[in-house]
Design a protein around this motif. Structure first.
Motif, PDB file in Angstrom:
ATOM      1  N   CYS A 351       1.200  57.336  70.018  1.00  0.00           N
ATOM      2  CA  CYS A 351       0.518  56.448  70.971  1.00  0.00           C
ATOM      3  C   CYS A 351       1.501  55.557  71.700  1.00  0.00           C
ATOM      4  N   ALA A 352       2.673  55.314  71.092  1.00  0.00           N
ATOM      5  CA  ALA A 352       3.630  54.372  71.675  1.00  0.00           C
ATOM      6  C   ALA A 352       4.607  55.049  72.628  1.00  0.00           C
ATOM      7  N   LEU A 353       4.481  56.339  72.835  1.00  0.00           N
ATOM      8  CA  LEU A 353       5.390  57.020  73.771  1.00  0.00           C
ATOM      9  C   LEU A 353       5.386  56.250  75.098  1.00  0.00           C
ATOM     10  N   ALA A 354       6.554  55.848  75.547  1.00  0.00           N
ATOM     11  CA  ALA A 354       6.625  54.938  76.699  1.00  0.00           C
ATOM     12  C   ALA A 354       6.511  55.694  78.022  1.00  0.00           C
ATOM     13  N   PRO A 355       5.994  54.998  79.050  1.00  0.00           N
ATOM     14  CA  PRO A 355       5.794  55.652  80.353  1.00  0.00           C
ATOM     15  C   PRO A 355       7.092  56.184  80.961  1.00  0.00           C
ATOM     16  N   ARG A 356       8.234  55.613  80.605  1.00  0.00           N
ATOM     17  CA  ARG A 356       9.463  56.093  81.266  1.00  0.00           C
ATOM     18  C   ARG A 356       9.945  57.435  80.718  1.00  0.00           C
ATOM     19  N   VAL A 357       9.363  57.912  79.627  1.00  0.00           N
ATOM     20  CA  VAL A 357       9.779  59.217  79.092  1.00  0.00           C
ATOM     21  C   VAL A 357       9.183  60.326  79.955  1.00  0.00           C
ATOM     22  N   ARG A 358      10.038  61.233  80.391  1.00  0.00           N
ATOM     23  CA  ARG A 358       9.598  62.363  81.201  1.00  0.00           C
ATOM     24  C   ARG A 358       8.774  63.301  80.324  1.00  0.00           C
ATOM     25  N   VAL A 359       7.578  63.648  80.783  1.00  0.00           N
ATOM     26  CA  VAL A 359       6.716  64.518  79.981  1.00  0.00           C
ATOM     27  C   VAL A 359       6.692  65.907  80.594  1.00  0.00           C
ATOM     28  N   LEU A 360       6.920  66.908  79.752  1.00  0.00           N
ATOM     29  CA  LEU A 360       6.887  68.308  80.172  1.00  0.00           C
ATOM     30  C   LEU A 360       5.792  69.004  79.377  1.00  0.00           C
ATOM     31  N   GLU A 361       5.451  70.185  79.804  1.00  0.00           N
ATOM     32  CA  GLU A 361       4.515  71.000  79.023  1.00  0.00           C
ATOM     33  C   GLU A 361       5.220  72.295  78.668  1.00  0.00           C
ATOM     34  N   GLY A 362       4.994  72.782  77.461  1.00  0.00           N
ATOM     35  CA  GLY A 362       5.631  74.040  77.095  1.00  0.00           C
ATOM     36  C   GLY A 362       5.191  74.485  75.728  1.00  0.00           C
ATOM     37  N   PRO A 363       5.355  75.798  75.463  1.00  0.00           N
ATOM     38  CA  PRO A 363       4.968  76.308  74.152  1.00  0.00           C
ATOM     39  C   PRO A 363       5.922  75.825  73.068  1.00  0.00           C
ATOM     40  N   LEU A 364       5.426  75.772  71.864  1.00  0.00           N
ATOM     41  CA  LEU A 364       6.200  75.281  70.728  1.00  0.00           C
ATOM     42  C   LEU A 364       7.427  76.149  70.469  1.00  0.00           C
ATOM     43  N   GLU A 365       7.305  77.474  70.669  1.00  0.00           N
ATOM     44  CA  GLU A 365       8.396  78.398  70.290  1.00  0.00           C
ATOM     45  C   GLU A 365       9.706  78.038  70.972  1.00  0.00           C
ATOM     46  N   HIS A 366       9.641  77.581  72.222  1.00  0.00           N
ATOM     47  CA  HIS A 366      10.877  77.289  72.945  1.00  0.00           C
ATOM     48  C   HIS A 366      11.719  76.223  72.261  1.00  0.00           C
ATOM     49  N   HIS A 367      11.078  75.488  71.351  1.00  0.00           N
ATOM     50  CA  HIS A 367      11.798  74.423  70.670  1.00  0.00           C
ATOM     51  C   HIS A 367      12.136  74.784  69.237  1.00  0.00           C
ATOM     52  N   GLY A 368      11.448  75.804  68.698  1.00  0.00           N
ATOM     53  CA  GLY A 368      11.447  76.012  67.248  1.00  0.00           C
ATOM     54  C   GLY A 368      12.797  76.430  66.673  1.00  0.00           C
TER      55      GLY A 368
END
Ligand SMILES: *Cc1c(COP(=O)(O)O)cnc(C)c1O
Length: 368
Positions: A351-368
């Motif tokens: 909930c505390a994720l700050a507005p200045r953090v760039r938000v992306l969308e993507g599948p979990l696998e790309h990070h795993g």
């Protein structure tokens, strides 16, 4: 060049976690809880990821309207209910369901003289002692609502204080269920009981807990309210907070790191400086044992978290250099583990994720 800090939201994992919640309580209808900007994931993303939910539940009336504007046509529920007469008119105009937990709210609805129809979740206080009518006052509140012409369905609702712990020493689910049963005896309507804790422990409560509507929140976002880990419950992380090393320092025994010089090296060390700080939503109270993934390998924080940066131990990761990827939580590093090391809960970090953090969308696998 943007700063390398990003929060990637895994919509596929959110949908997976909703399916897990449904599987825990077969046949129940599901409110996907999207309050607080969908626990920091973005209201509109919550709407898309939870397209399969029977309804979306939240706290903020303006965001309920926003969901209608965004095209959500299924039910919407206000979990704290209406706050004033304007909200009463909004409920009827936009088909928004409301919790009712005080006599003041009932009076607002009586005086609004709405054309209706509106559906209500009538809330009972069964021991949480936050919102709701006592079991003794419940039938009277129900009758007052029933007498309002615009009111259509009344769902009977309560909230568990300790659903993560089946036999809590102060207040068990069983006690709350007994109080609920006594207050709701003889009253017609569906029942709405389980938050994530209730959903995840549904099997363990077999036969004792009957809920027509479930209200999962945290589990949809890959966190647990307690008990087992998210992975043990079959939940997937939905937010990966990732950054990079932007600087490296080689320090000697006796050198200190960061504000207050709180960390003092007892040996020569390589320290990595990571672009993420408390102004991004990273908990300032995170202690020296807080885990961090550097190039996929576990390390820990050293020194104080500052506003824009934090520092990590690279002693065991000799290949790490400027530009090496760092995961603060999410894929490969459960948010609950980071939260626990910081003396808090996953809910608060998301909930505390700050507005200045760039938000992306993507599948979990790309990070795993
Ligand atoms: C926030 C909330 C929930 C969801 O709780 P979780 O612990 O996140 O699952 C359910 N019901 C009500 C009334 C809430 O306010």
């Amino acid at each position: 060049m943007p700063r390398p800090l990003t929060a990637t939201i895994h919509l596929d994992s959110m949908a997976h976690n909703l399916a897990r919640a449904r599987a825990c309580v077969p046949g129940a209808r599901a409110w996907a809880v999207v309050k607080a900007n969908a626990y920091g994931h973005g209201l509109e993303r919550g709407m898309r990821a939870f397209a399969d939910a029977d309804g979306l539940a939240l706290i903020e009336p303006d965001n309920a309207l926003r969901l209608r504007e965004l095209g959500w046509t299924k039910p919407i529920l206000l979990l704290e209910g209406l706050f004033d007469a304007a909200d009463a008119a909004m409920l009827a105009a936009h088909r928004i369901d409301s919790t009712v937990h005080t006599m003041e709210q009932i009076v607002l609805l009586e005086q609004a003289a709405l054309a209706g129809p509106i559906d209500i979740h009538l809330k009972m206080n069964t021991g949480m002692n936050r919102l709701g009518f006592t079991p003794e006052a419940f039938a009277t509140a129900y009758a007052r609502l029933r007498a309002i012409a615009a009111v259509r369905d009344i769902t009977l609702m309560t909230h568990f204080a300790n659903a993560d712990e089946l036999e809590h020493p102060r207040l068990t689910i069983g006690e709350q269920l007994a109080r609920f049963a006594s207050g709701a005896a003889g009253l017609a309507g569906l029942r709405s009981l389980s938050n994530s804790g209730g959903v995840l422990h549904h099997d363990a409560l077999a036969g004792r807990l009957t809920t027509d509507w479930i209200r999962p929140g945290i589990m949809l976002y890959g966190g647990t309210p307690g008990g087992k880990t998210a992975a043990e419950f079959g939940l997937l992380p939905t937010m990966t907070l990732a950054s990079e090393i932007i600087g490296i320092q080689q320090i000697e025994a006796g050198d200190s790191v960061g504000y207050g010089s709180r960390f003092v090296a007892d040996r020569a060390m390589r320290i990595g400086i990571v672009a993420c700080g408390y102004a991004d939503g990273y908990p300032r109270h995170a202690g020296p044992d807080t885990p961090v993934l550097v190039a996929g390998q576990r390390s820990t924080l050293v020194g104080r978290v500052s506003m824009d940066m934090l520092t990590v131990d690279l002693s065991a990761i000799p290949d790490a250099c400027v530009g090496t990827p760092v995961v603060l939580w999410g894929a490969g590093l459960p948010i609950d583990e980071v939260a626990s090391a910081a003396g808090t809960i996953g809910y608060e970090l998301m909930c505390a994720l700050a507005p200045r953090v760039r938000v992306l969308e993507g599948p979990l696998e790309h990070h795993g």
